[in-house]
Design a protein around this motif. Structure first.
Motif, PDB file in Angstrom:
ATOM      1  N   ASP A 180       0.835  -1.197   0.000  1.00 53.42           N
ATOM      2  CA  ASP A 180       0.000   0.000   0.000  1.00 53.42           C
ATOM      3  C   ASP A 180       0.874   1.253   0.000  1.00 53.42           C
ATOM      4  OD1 ASP A 180      -2.612   1.241   0.147  1.00 53.42           O
ATOM      5  OD2 ASP A 180      -2.055   1.829   2.183  1.00 53.42           O
ATOM      6  N   THR A 181       1.995   1.191   0.717  1.00 55.77           N
ATOM      7  CA  THR A 181       2.934   2.321   0.788  1.00 55.77           C
ATOM      8  C   THR A 181       3.465   2.657  -0.595  1.00 55.77           C
ATOM      9  OG1 THR A 181       3.594   1.856   3.061  1.00 55.77           O
ATOM     10  CG2 THR A 181       5.177   3.069   1.723  1.00 55.77           C
ATOM     11  N   LYS A 215       0.747   4.198  -2.905  1.00 56.36           N
ATOM     12  CA  LYS A 215       0.480   5.600  -2.556  1.00 56.36           C
ATOM     13  C   LYS A 215       1.601   6.505  -3.061  1.00 56.36           C
ATOM     14  CE  LYS A 215      -2.446   4.895   1.493  1.00 56.36           C
ATOM     15  NZ  LYS A 215      -2.529   5.001   2.962  1.00 56.36           N
ATOM     16  N   GLN A 216       2.844   6.062  -2.894  1.00 50.30           N
ATOM     17  CA  GLN A 216       3.993   6.848  -3.350  1.00 50.30           C
ATOM     18  C   GLN A 216       3.972   7.015  -4.873  1.00 50.30           C
ATOM     19  OE1 GLN A 216       6.845   4.318  -1.395  1.00 50.30           O
ATOM     20  NE2 GLN A 216       7.195   5.798   0.264  1.00 50.30           N
ATOM     21  N   ASP A 230       1.284   6.887  -6.766  1.00 55.37           N
ATOM     22  CA  ASP A 230       0.165   7.793  -7.064  1.00 55.37           C
ATOM     23  C   ASP A 230       0.593   9.253  -6.882  1.00 55.37           C
ATOM     24  OD1 ASP A 230      -1.585   5.782  -7.738  1.00 55.37           O
ATOM     25  OD2 ASP A 230      -2.620   5.747  -5.805  1.00 55.37           O
ATOM     26  N   ILE A 248      -1.859  12.268  -0.460  1.00 56.38           N
ATOM     27  CA  ILE A 248      -1.834  11.053  -1.283  1.00 56.38           C
ATOM     28  C   ILE A 248      -0.777  10.080  -0.741  1.00 56.38           C
ATOM     29  CG2 ILE A 248      -1.285  10.145  -3.597  1.00 56.38           C
ATOM     30  CD1 ILE A 248      -2.397  12.839  -4.720  1.00 56.38           C
ATOM     31  N   LEU A 249       0.281  10.644  -0.177  1.00 55.41           N
ATOM     32  CA  LEU A 249       1.394   9.841   0.350  1.00 55.41           C
ATOM     33  C   LEU A 249       1.000   9.090   1.621  1.00 55.41           C
ATOM     34  CD1 LEU A 249       4.227  12.483  -0.066  1.00 55.41           C
ATOM     35  CD2 LEU A 249       4.231  10.207  -1.127  1.00 55.41           C
ATOM     36  N   PRO A 250       1.795   8.083   1.994  1.00 57.27           N
ATOM     37  CA  PRO A 250       1.593   7.465   3.302  1.00 57.27           C
ATOM     38  C   PRO A 250       1.673   8.548   4.385  1.00 57.27           C
ATOM     39  CG  PRO A 250       3.133   6.177   1.992  1.00 57.27           C
ATOM     40  CD  PRO A 250       2.880   7.453   1.237  1.00 57.27           C
ATOM     41  N   LYS A 251       0.939   8.357   5.463  1.00 53.04           N
ATOM     42  CA  LYS A 251       0.743   9.361   6.502  1.00 53.04           C
ATOM     43  C   LYS A 251       2.038  10.029   6.974  1.00 53.04           C
ATOM     44  CE  LYS A 251      -1.776   9.908  10.883  1.00 53.04           C
ATOM     45  NZ  LYS A 251      -0.795  10.555  11.719  1.00 53.04           N
TER      46      LYS A 251
END
Length: 197
Positions: free
Chosen positions: A4-5, A8-9, A11, A106-109
């Protein structure tokens, strides 16, 4: 299959490609072509590397580079505001805050929080890194306008007083560069590119 990380990166990387389409008012050195935000950010990063010895205080150069590379990403949503715009203020706006939250979000938290914090630090302009980064951000278009026979200084209402007030930020981050910058502004008046008032 993919984390998922990573997704997201990726994206985020795809989303920020849009910065290449944000046109600025300033034009490339000795050119009629307008610069885009990606070119501007890259140029500032190189300027920071080359000119870091002129910072008024020691700086974390990697942090400065991060600042100048991400400071205009919000313009993907908020658009570029001309520094001498008389209708819209060229400071942190609600639109830019929403853009920062959406795009960096959009990035991981953890990465999102880091980049938002760096963007905020740049906007506040209080740390040594932010002051130096802002001095680079003010110097680049000054060099461009100087190479382009006044460039955007020829816009209606842009005067010596306005340019001097905006460019004085250079002194706050790189005092040793300020005399050179000031000479370019004064030269702009002598050559008729800038109205004295």
């Amino acid at each position: 299959m993919f984390s998922d990380t990573l997704l997201k990166q990726i994206d985020f990387i795809k989303e920020i490609d849009k910065i290449k389409y944000i046109q600025r008012k300033t034009k490339l050195f000795n050119s009629d072509r307008r610069e885009n935000d990606a070119e501007h950010s890259w140029h500032l990063a190189m300027m920071a590397i080359v000119l870091s010895g002129h910072s008024n205080e020691p700086v974390d150069l990697l942090k400065v580079i991060k600042m100048v590379l991400i400071h205009d990403i919000v313009e993907i949503d908020a658009g570029d505001t001309f520094i001498y715009d008389t209708q819209k203020n060229h400071t942190n706006t609600d639109e830019e805050r929403l853009a920062a939250n959406r795009i960096f979000g959009i990035l991981p938290k953890e990465q999102a929080e880091e980049l938002i914090a760096i963007w905020e630090e740049f906007e506040l302009g209080e740390t040594a890194e932010a002051k130096f980064a802002k001095s680079m951000d003010r110097l680049e278009p000054l060099l461009q306008n100087s190479s382009n026979n006044g460039g955007t200084w020829k816009e209606p209402g842009v005067t010596y007083k306005k340019v001097f007030a905006k460019k004085r930020t250079i002194k706050e981050g790189a005092e040793s560069i300020w005399p050179y910058a000031e000479s370019l502004i004064n030269e702009g008046v002598k050559k008729g590119f800038l109205k004295e008032e």
